[in-house]
Scaffold this motif. Structure first.
Motif, PDB file in Angstrom:
ATOM      1  N   GLY A 196       0.790  -1.221   0.000  1.00 16.71           N
ATOM      2  CA  GLY A 196       0.000   0.000   0.000  1.00 16.71           C
ATOM      3  C   GLY A 196       0.822   1.270   0.000  1.00 16.71           C
ATOM      4  N   VAL A 197       2.141   1.159   0.226  1.00 15.30           N
ATOM      5  CA  VAL A 197       3.011   2.335   0.190  1.00 15.30           C
ATOM      6  C   VAL A 197       3.236   2.716  -1.265  1.00 15.30           C
ATOM      7  CG1 VAL A 197       5.284   3.257   0.776  1.00 15.30           C
ATOM      8  CG2 VAL A 197       4.135   1.668   2.345  1.00 15.30           C
ATOM      9  N   ARG A 198       2.708   3.856  -1.665  1.00 20.05           N
ATOM     10  CA  ARG A 198       2.768   4.276  -3.069  1.00 20.05           C
ATOM     11  C   ARG A 198       2.641   5.790  -3.124  1.00 20.05           C
ATOM     12  NH1 ARG A 198       1.902   1.267  -7.710  1.00 20.05           N
ATOM     13  NH2 ARG A 198       1.263   2.427  -9.570  1.00 20.05           N
ATOM     14  N   VAL A 199       3.748   6.474  -3.395  1.00 18.24           N
ATOM     15  CA  VAL A 199       3.772   7.935  -3.435  1.00 18.24           C
ATOM     16  C   VAL A 199       4.110   8.371  -4.862  1.00 18.24           C
ATOM     17  CG1 VAL A 199       4.854  10.027  -2.537  1.00 18.24           C
ATOM     18  CG2 VAL A 199       4.478   8.066  -1.022  1.00 18.24           C
ATOM     19  N   PRO A 200       3.157   8.945  -5.602  1.00 19.22           N
ATOM     20  CA  PRO A 200       3.424   9.380  -6.977  1.00 19.22           C
ATOM     21  C   PRO A 200       4.455  10.504  -7.024  1.00 19.22           C
ATOM     22  CG  PRO A 200       1.059   9.236  -6.539  1.00 19.22           C
ATOM     23  CD  PRO A 200       1.755   9.116  -5.217  1.00 19.22           C
ATOM     24  N   ARG A 201       5.087  10.640  -8.180  1.00 24.59           N
ATOM     25  CA  ARG A 201       6.057  11.707  -8.412  1.00 24.59           C
ATOM     26  C   ARG A 201       5.350  12.963  -8.896  1.00 24.59           C
ATOM     27  NH1 ARG A 201      10.813   9.320  -6.359  1.00 24.59           N
ATOM     28  NH2 ARG A 201      10.910   7.170  -7.089  1.00 24.59           N
TER      29      ARG A 201
END
Length: 311
Positions: A196-201
């Motif tokens: 679930g760790v997902r940080v867009p650029r």
């Protein structure tokens, strides 16, 4: 008149451009700021929806907006946006920690129908991006079907409970969350929490999904979890329980090498416990009042959003 705990002008100016258009076919949204302040009041105090002060408008409007935005992923989209901005500024500490916490379920949260009613499509609102949500299954809807598992209701030593499995960055802020029934174990949720760790650029490029390191307590010490971390090439600090150490030594060379353990890095594991403490400052998170699992998930995500805005 603004009330204690309402959004500040600075916080509102950050959120306003990301919200759905106020005008829509068939009617108009009630002012977003008024409604969000109502959701914040209810999350902060744990009051019943019907008891919301009149300054927030009709309670049904506030409740329906929160339910809809919990279902279509709007709260998660806002949270991803603020994480993206923080990561671009170097404001995320990627030495993350994983843990779990039990939330006592109020009797009013029981009794939901097995099959929840369909969520109407939001006209004029943001498109539902089903990839990369803050959980293991889709926008605002944690894993599980109908019944107690689908609504994340279970019984443990604490009684009727829901368990939340968060991943927090080094500054005590939520990066991922998986809710489950209260009696479910911690270790089996480890992979889902990390996924679930997902940080867009901000610009082009894939979202960041791999932390610099992961810390967790003995409950997460298993071959499967360590194998998953090695496969993703993520350094980790997870202490080995005494029974696992004894079993490894008893097997001799077949038991494998001792696991690495960095005491200095493990001292930072308390950040996830402090993150849980911040979330539970919101009474609507410390005690679950929501019947639907996806609505409670949205409540926790909303509380995490406010914490990110204010830190």
């Amino acid at each position: 008149m603004d009330g204690r705990g309402d959004l500040t002008d600075e916080e509102w100016e950050w959120l306003r451009p990301l919200l759905p258009e106020v005008g829509r076919r068939g009617g108009r949204w009630r002012d977003h700021r008024q409604v969000i302040d109502g959701v914040l009041f209810r999350t902060r105090t744990g009051t019943q929806w019907r008891d919301l002060p009149e300054r927030f408008g009709p309670w049904k409007t506030v409740h329906e907006r929160h339910r809809r935005w919990s279902a279509d992923g709007t709260w998660e989209r806002l949270l991803r946006a603020i994480r993206t901005k923080a990561d671009a500024a170097g404001g995320i500490d990627w030495d993350v920690s994983v843990d779990s916490s039990t939330v006592r379920v109020h009797p009013h949260a029981a009794g939901a129908r097995v099959a929840p009613p369909p969520i109407p499509a939001q006209k004029g609102g943001p498109e539902s991006d089903r990839a990369g949500r803050d959980g293991a299954a889709g926008p605002g809807r944690p894993p599980g079907g109908g019944g107690e598992a689908g609504e994340q209701l279970g019984r443990s030593r604490g009684g009727f409970t829901t368990k939340v499995h968060p991943c927090a960055d080094g500054r005590c802020r939520l990066l991922s969350l998986v809710p489950t029934p209260g009696q479910w174990g911690d270790s089996p949720q480890f992979e889902a929490v990390l996924e679930g760790v997902r940080v867009p650029r901000v610009g082009p490029g894939r979202p960041r999904t791999r932390p610099d390191s992961v810390s967790a307590d003995k409950a997460y010490s298993s071959r499967d979890n360590r194998r998953h971390l090695r496969r993703r090439r993520i350094p980790h600090t997870i202490p080995e329980p005494d029974d696992q150490i004894a079993n490894r030594r008893r097997r001799g060379s077949a038991g494998g090498r001792p696991t690495g353990f960095d005491e200095d890095r493990y001292k930072k594991r308390n950040v996830v416990e402090r993150a849980i403490g911040r979330l539970k400052q919101f009474r609507g998170v410390a005690t679950r009042y929501d019947k639907r699992g996806y609505v409670f998930h949205g409540t926790v995500i909303f509380a995490a959003l406010i914490i990110w805005l204010r830190t």
